[in-house]
Design an enzyme around this catalytic site. Sequence first.
Site, PDB file in Angstrom:
ATOM      1  N   LYS A  52     -81.965 -27.462  -1.335  1.00 22.99           N
ATOM      2  CA  LYS A  52     -81.105 -26.353  -0.892  1.00 22.99           C
ATOM      3  C   LYS A  52     -81.097 -25.245  -1.944  1.00 22.99           C
ATOM      4  CE  LYS A  52     -78.354 -29.393   1.982  1.00 22.99           C
ATOM      5  NZ  LYS A  52     -77.208 -30.278   2.135  1.00 22.99           N
ATOM      6  N   GLN A  96     -71.527 -31.628  -0.556  1.00 21.36           N
ATOM      7  CA  GLN A  96     -72.542 -32.603  -0.143  1.00 21.36           C
ATOM      8  C   GLN A  96     -71.882 -33.953   0.142  1.00 21.36           C
ATOM      9  OE1 GLN A  96     -75.963 -31.896   0.231  1.00 21.36           O
ATOM     10  NE2 GLN A  96     -76.033 -33.924   1.139  1.00 21.36           N
ATOM     11  N   ASP A 119     -71.369 -25.220   6.526  1.00 17.89           N
ATOM     12  CA  ASP A 119     -71.801 -26.443   7.205  1.00 17.89           C
ATOM     13  C   ASP A 119     -71.250 -26.517   8.630  1.00 17.89           C
ATOM     14  OD1 ASP A 119     -73.583 -28.141   6.016  1.00 17.89           O
ATOM     15  OD2 ASP A 119     -72.092 -29.099   4.721  1.00 17.89           O
TER      16      ASP A 119
END
Length: 306
Positions: A52, A96, A119
């Site tokens: 990422k 995460q 997200d």
Amino acid sequence: MAQILDGNRVRDEIKSELKPRVEALAAAGRPPGLAVVLVGNNPASEIYVRNKIKACHDLGIYSENIAPADAVSTEEMLEVVRGLNERADIDGILVQLPLPKQVDTKRILLAVEPAKDVDGFHPCNVGRLVAGLPGPRACTPAGILELLKRYGIEIAGKRAVVVGRSDIVGKPVAFLLLHEHATVTICHSKTRDLAAVCREGDILVVAMGRAALITGEYIKPGATVIDVGTNRIENRDEAARIFRHSADRMGVFDKRGSVLVGDVHPLDVAEIAGAYTPVPGGVGPLTIAMLMANTVAAAERRPGIC
Ligand code: NDP
């Protein structure tokens, strides 16, 4: 043979479209900024985060990796998230998952400012998805829709079957397909006669985490099959069984000592489907591309930008 839906190609297209938008934001004041919070040292999560950060770097997006220790408490994590919510140079916050057991994941995800929730996991944004309002969408489902659209696969009026009902993939992809006017069925571990239900799907999306479980009898001839599953096979006998001793595939196993396989049987799908995503190289590359897209869109919503 079925058409391969190439996720790497679509990822490159998306990234090249994002680049001028990032440059315009940078010229208007500052580039988009993404903060990735990675707790502890889970090797798989570390690889995802590294990818990422690399994608940000390639596009000129500012990124910051915040790494609280494994023993972090919920309160300390909340402090980290609140700090990022307030920072003007951070447009997107990604926590995460999974978080360590002692951390209350739901509270952490709820603490992320919805406008910075790249997200798409905050209940506010899930509500926006269900209501069909604009907002950040979960990255993997959004990537699947991009892939279908860019390959010109018709969705309206089609029967879509989604296997898996997770908050991350199954549910959001089902809503996105519904908003595109598919007739959607969602399956899970209690679904009776899964094969018969799957065979009704003109579009079959599978996100179960069960290596090669979806064999030929689950696939309607000519269907579009999207395989989200990512399963690493480390046992040679199991790999040989799945790949039916194909010299090519076993060559990959012998070289690396493991092989990736989706939830869909790789040989059956190539024979029966009309189009399908391979594993690797299908859905996987799109998840990060859509994270970048969500970050750029969040930056474009900054006051004074548009
Ligand atoms: P979850 O474990 O959260 O959900 C799995 C779902 O599959 C559940 O709804 C479960 O049903 C259902 N399921 C499991 N076994 C069966 C079965 N035998 N028959 C029918 N349904 C079944 O997984 P995720 O959604 O997070 O991920 C799914 C897969 O996708 C994993 O392999 C993951 O690694 C991969 N993935 C890949 C991504 C990418 O970028 N390529 C991104 C995200 C995930 P129930 O609810 O009843 O338990």
